[in-house]
Motif scaffolding. Sequence first.
Motif, PDB file in Angstrom:
ATOM      1  N   ALA A 183      71.936 -22.348  -4.491  1.00  0.00           N
ATOM      2  CA  ALA A 183      72.480 -21.145  -3.874  1.00  0.00           C
ATOM      3  C   ALA A 183      73.997 -21.255  -3.778  1.00  0.00           C
ATOM      4  CB  ALA A 183      71.869 -20.944  -2.492  1.00  0.00           C
ATOM      5  N   ASP A 215      75.548 -13.755   2.567  1.00  0.00           N
ATOM      6  CA  ASP A 215      76.080 -15.086   2.797  1.00  0.00           C
ATOM      7  C   ASP A 215      76.245 -15.385   4.289  1.00  0.00           C
ATOM      8  OD1 ASP A 215      76.127 -15.477   0.118  1.00  0.00           O
ATOM      9  OD2 ASP A 215      78.275 -15.132  -0.137  1.00  0.00           O
ATOM     10  N   TRP A 246      67.863 -17.957   6.694  1.00  0.00           N
ATOM     11  CA  TRP A 246      66.678 -17.787   5.849  1.00  0.00           C
ATOM     12  C   TRP A 246      66.663 -18.677   4.606  1.00  0.00           C
ATOM     13  CZ3 TRP A 246      68.402 -16.237   1.079  1.00  0.00           C
ATOM     14  CH2 TRP A 246      69.614 -15.526   1.038  1.00  0.00           C
ATOM     15  N   TRP A 247      67.626 -19.591   4.492  1.00  0.00           N
ATOM     16  CA  TRP A 247      67.677 -20.358   3.245  1.00  0.00           C
ATOM     17  C   TRP A 247      66.439 -21.249   3.074  1.00  0.00           C
ATOM     18  CZ3 TRP A 247      67.867 -25.730   2.742  1.00  0.00           C
ATOM     19  CH2 TRP A 247      68.033 -26.447   3.925  1.00  0.00           C
ATOM     20  N   ARG A 248      65.796 -21.666   4.176  1.00  0.00           N
ATOM     21  CA  ARG A 248      64.608 -22.514   4.060  1.00  0.00           C
ATOM     22  C   ARG A 248      63.411 -21.764   3.475  1.00  0.00           C
ATOM     23  NH1 ARG A 248      65.340 -27.287   6.835  1.00  0.00           N
ATOM     24  NH2 ARG A 248      67.088 -27.298   8.316  1.00  0.00           N
ATOM     25  N   PHE A 262      72.852 -16.390   5.510  1.00  0.00           N
ATOM     26  CA  PHE A 262      72.175 -17.384   4.683  1.00  0.00           C
ATOM     27  C   PHE A 262      71.584 -18.552   5.487  1.00  0.00           C
ATOM     28  CE2 PHE A 262      72.135 -21.084   1.809  1.00  0.00           C
ATOM     29  CZ  PHE A 262      71.299 -20.590   0.819  1.00  0.00           C
ATOM     30  N   LEU A 319      63.528 -19.998   0.829  1.00  0.00           N
ATOM     31  CA  LEU A 319      63.646 -19.994  -0.619  1.00  0.00           C
ATOM     32  C   LEU A 319      62.907 -21.190  -1.218  1.00  0.00           C
ATOM     33  CD1 LEU A 319      67.429 -19.135  -0.995  1.00  0.00           C
ATOM     34  CD2 LEU A 319      65.496 -17.599  -1.343  1.00  0.00           C
ATOM     35  N   ALA A 372      74.210 -25.231   4.386  1.00  0.00           N
ATOM     36  CA  ALA A 372      73.877 -23.803   4.445  1.00  0.00           C
ATOM     37  C   ALA A 372      74.904 -23.044   5.263  1.00  0.00           C
ATOM     38  CB  ALA A 372      72.475 -23.620   5.031  1.00  0.00           C
ATOM     39  N   ALA A 391      67.057 -22.815  -3.472  1.00  0.00           N
ATOM     40  CA  ALA A 391      67.894 -23.153  -2.325  1.00  0.00           C
ATOM     41  C   ALA A 391      68.967 -24.165  -2.700  1.00  0.00           C
ATOM     42  CB  ALA A 391      67.041 -23.702  -1.184  1.00  0.00           C
ATOM     43  N   VAL A 417      72.663 -26.819  -1.758  1.00  0.00           N
ATOM     44  CA  VAL A 417      72.322 -26.588  -0.361  1.00  0.00           C
ATOM     45  C   VAL A 417      71.036 -27.345  -0.075  1.00  0.00           C
ATOM     46  CG1 VAL A 417      71.697 -24.861   1.368  1.00  0.00           C
ATOM     47  CG2 VAL A 417      73.444 -24.347  -0.344  1.00  0.00           C
TER      48      VAL A 417
END
Length: 416
Positions: free
Chosen positions: A151, A133, A139-141, A136, A143, A164, A148, A158
């Motif tokens: 999440a 977390d 690197w959330w983009r 997060f 997913l 994020a 995403a 998000v």
Amino acid sequence: MTARRTRLEGLLARSRATVDALDHLVGGVGTGILALTALLWLAVVALLCLVGVGLPMAPVALRGLRVVADRERVRLSQRDPELVGPGPPPPGLRAALADPGVRGELGWVVCHSTLGLLTGVVAMSLPLAAVRDLTFPLWWRLLPPGEAEDAALNLWRVGDQRSALAVCVFAVGWTALSLLVIPGLERLQSWPGRRLLSAPPGGDLALRVAHLTATRAAALDAHAAELRRIERSLHDGTQNRIVAVTALVAAARRAVARDPASAGEILERAQGAAEQALAELRAVVRTILPPVLEDRSLADALSGLAAACPVPCTVTADLPGRCAASVEATAYFTVAEALTNVARHSGAGRVSVALSLRRDRLLVQITDDGHGGADERAGSGLVGIRRRAEAHDGTFMMTSPPGGPTTLKVSLPCGS
């Protein structure tokens, strides 16, 4: 200000305890996997015994169980007082199954392969969730869009960088939960082993007496070897220097009558030999009980050893006070011998020394990044380290796989 400092010190102590407990839990996951393997093998052998073909394999399965249980005893002894196991099981399958030690190991393998493995996995997942977390937003983009948006434990969607970043709040919660839960999980994981793998009261006493007899013999051998080393150092070094001083002084006395001009040169050589003898005598005295331990703490003394080590060395110490002089001397010589081995044999680029005090035991850990493959039987001084530790009723452990790293752990009781 004092209250804030006290809270900060309490938080740091709690964090160290959590990290130590997590390290112990990770080791428990390893023995839990071994226990699960042993349990499955025992189940297969038990099923084969029902048809008569598994009876010859039963003793082998019980010996494998003993190996796994002994590995757990060693792991538990690293943090708590040494866990002494039972004696050899009696011959015969029926007698072995009736033995309290074997029955305790059977109960432990069931508990540790389930509860022990589960607690270890849960404890490992908590800091991993905090790291997940916390990172997060980085690197959330990557997913897929659907994942995403769902999440952050499905608590909100998000869709941009701001939402994020809000996920990082969960990292604080996971960290706090880790500090609260992990030490308790470590105690829960260790409890079956402490209860089921210890020897019965009578057997524990008998094995303890046998262990102390063996360590007493090793201590006497180490003492005799130390006396021989001191005798050789005095005989081959200091004594020869003093004989040379005596001969030079006698030559100077004779030269006074015949050639007074040469007497000064001879006396100068005698003075140099006397200074060398004094330096060698001081070196021998330092190997008996280092004077630096009288003037400085153990951590400071080891920092001096690290500074003189040819391999870059760091020393970290978590010692609230002083230990007994004999314990500190043993720890000092352990580190000195280990650093000598690292410099001579390991090919390491760095070495670290860590000291800590846990439950009235001084723990010394030396780790290097060398090529590994160290062996006590190779005559590299490791036997001497083991004898020094066991002479103080301590424990010695070493892991040195090929390719490294090499980790040496010594645990010493800190009674005054």
